[in-house]
Enzyme design. Structure first.
Site, PDB file in Angstrom:
ATOM      1  N   ASN A 139       8.686   5.147  -8.125  1.00 27.22           N
ATOM      2  CA  ASN A 139       8.466   6.588  -8.182  1.00 27.22           C
ATOM      3  C   ASN A 139       7.728   7.019  -9.445  1.00 27.22           C
ATOM      4  O   ASN A 139       7.013   8.021  -9.446  1.00 27.22           O
ATOM      5  CB  ASN A 139       9.805   7.331  -8.100  1.00 27.22           C
ATOM      6  CG  ASN A 139      10.409   7.260  -6.719  1.00 27.22           C
ATOM      7  OD1 ASN A 139       9.879   7.816  -5.780  1.00 27.22           O
ATOM      8  ND2 ASN A 139      11.510   6.546  -6.596  1.00 27.22           N
TER       9      ASN A 139
ATOM     10  N   ILE B 240       3.587   2.035 -11.143  1.00 25.45           N
ATOM     11  CA  ILE B 240       3.160   0.931 -10.284  1.00 25.45           C
ATOM     12  C   ILE B 240       3.023  -0.290 -11.192  1.00 25.45           C
ATOM     13  O   ILE B 240       2.254  -0.267 -12.164  1.00 25.45           O
ATOM     14  CB  ILE B 240       1.811   1.212  -9.608  1.00 25.45           C
ATOM     15  CG1 ILE B 240       1.899   2.474  -8.747  1.00 25.45           C
ATOM     16  CG2 ILE B 240       1.367   0.017  -8.764  1.00 25.45           C
ATOM     17  CD1 ILE B 240       0.553   2.952  -8.216  1.00 25.45           C
TER      18      ILE B 240
ATOM     19  N   GLY C 208      15.721   0.648   0.580  1.00 22.63           N
ATOM     20  CA  GLY C 208      14.460   0.677  -0.137  1.00 22.63           C
ATOM     21  C   GLY C 208      13.858  -0.711  -0.288  1.00 22.63           C
ATOM     22  O   GLY C 208      14.576  -1.700  -0.501  1.00 22.63           O
TER      23      GLY C 208
ATOM     24  N   ASP D 149      12.281  -1.933  -2.712  1.00 24.25           N
ATOM     25  CA  ASP D 149      12.563  -2.509  -4.025  1.00 24.25           C
ATOM     26  C   ASP D 149      13.912  -3.199  -4.054  1.00 24.25           C
ATOM     27  O   ASP D 149      14.071  -4.271  -4.659  1.00 24.25           O
ATOM     28  CB  ASP D 149      12.491  -1.430  -5.106  1.00 24.25           C
ATOM     29  CG  ASP D 149      13.385  -0.229  -4.814  1.00 24.25           C
ATOM     30  OD1 ASP D 149      13.774  -0.019  -3.640  1.00 24.25           O
ATOM     31  OD2 ASP D 149      13.693   0.525  -5.763  1.00 24.25           O
TER      32      ASP D 149
ATOM     33  N   ASP E  35       4.252  -3.610  -7.086  1.00 27.56           N
ATOM     34  CA  ASP E  35       5.549  -2.942  -6.939  1.00 27.56           C
ATOM     35  C   ASP E  35       5.359  -1.457  -7.236  1.00 27.56           C
ATOM     36  O   ASP E  35       5.142  -1.070  -8.384  1.00 27.56           O
ATOM     37  CB  ASP E  35       6.570  -3.566  -7.894  1.00 27.56           C
ATOM     38  CG  ASP E  35       7.880  -2.805  -7.926  1.00 27.56           C
ATOM     39  OD1 ASP E  35       8.270  -2.261  -6.882  1.00 27.56           O
ATOM     40  OD2 ASP E  35       8.522  -2.762  -9.004  1.00 27.56           O
TER      41      ASP E  35
END
Length: 259
Positions: free
Chosen positions: A9, A12, A107, A109, A6
């Site tokens: 910004n 990770i 997005g 996510d 994942d």
């Protein structure tokens, strides 16, 4: 064994999933300037420290909101694991219907969180993700992703106050215990944290009303992300904190697409 990646910004997050459980979770700083070789060193160190062989990984899936890091990560994965990763994006099977005006704008996510929450709860949902930005997403009982909204994250808000006000210091995100504070630091902490809690409550209540007006049952509110507990402790509008929600969504999407 599946490697779940994942890319946010700021961080990770990597998870290793095997035989029904997460056997490892790691967090790296997101840095678009790192080369694939530099990321390879980090990954190999993590695997070696935990006595895991890279050839035990049978599949890899990536969700990313940072496009300019993907070339390095994909190269790293092909070097280290000799596999092409599955990437969450247009054309991938998710099991939810995205009702955004332009579905490509959502997005990765947010999609992954929606997939996990829909599979787990099978009811009307509001999903919050407390990351670099805080996102609010509405998902119907039937798995329609209606949309939502995006706010500056708590850390971004705190940093902006420090950077733009000459006499204000940088502060830790800690609750001072009172809204009537007697120092600059605690005054800032109270304003940032309790003010953000008020923002969360207002948005959730408005979203609930809009979803009920559309004929949905009262939504169940699920939060994830690093600062979810900080806010959830002071509001009864969040029903559950699910720290593994994004990794769960990646696992589900991988299983839907692995053939």
């Amino acid at each position: 064994m599946i490697l779940l990646v994942d890319v946010g910004n700021t961080n990770i997050v990597l998870g290793l999933y095997n035989n029904g459980e997460y056997i490892n979770r790691w967090r790296l700083s997101t840095d678009a300037n790192k080369t694939s070789d530099e990321y390879s060193i980090h990954i190999m160190q993590l695997f070696n420290q935990n006595h895991i062989e890279v050839d035990e990984v049978e599949g890899i899936i990536i969700s990313s909101v940072v496009p300019n890091i993907m070339h390095s990560l994909e190269n790293m994965i092909e070097k280290c694991f000799k596999k092409k990763p599955l990437t969450v994006g247009p054309g991938i099977k998710t099991g939810i219907n995205i009702k955004y005006d332009n579905p490509k704008e959502v997005g990765a996510d947010r999609i992954v969180n929606a997939v996990a929450a829909h599979e787990k709860y099978k009811r009307s949902l509001i999903i919050l993700d407390f990351g670099t930005a805080t996102t609010f997403c509405a998902v119907t009982k039937n798995g329609n992703y209606l949309g939502g909204n995006i706010c500056p994250g708590i850390k971004i808000s705190s940093d902006a106050l420090f950077e733009r006000a000459a006499k204000l210091p940088r502060v830790e995100l800690e609750k001072p215990g009172s809204l009537i504070c007697k120092s600059t630091v605690t005054s800032m902490q109270a304003g940032i944290i309790y003010g953000y809690t008020g923002l969360v409550e207002y948005i959730i209540n408005r979203m609930k009303k809009e979803m009920i007006d559309l004929g949905e049952e009262e939504p169940y509110v699920v939060a994830t992300g690093g600062l979810a507990n900080l806010i959830a402790e002071d509001t009864d509008t969040i029903d559950e904190v699910a720290p593994l929600l994004t990794l769960e969504g990646l696992k589900i999407i991988y299983e839907k697409n692995k053939e």
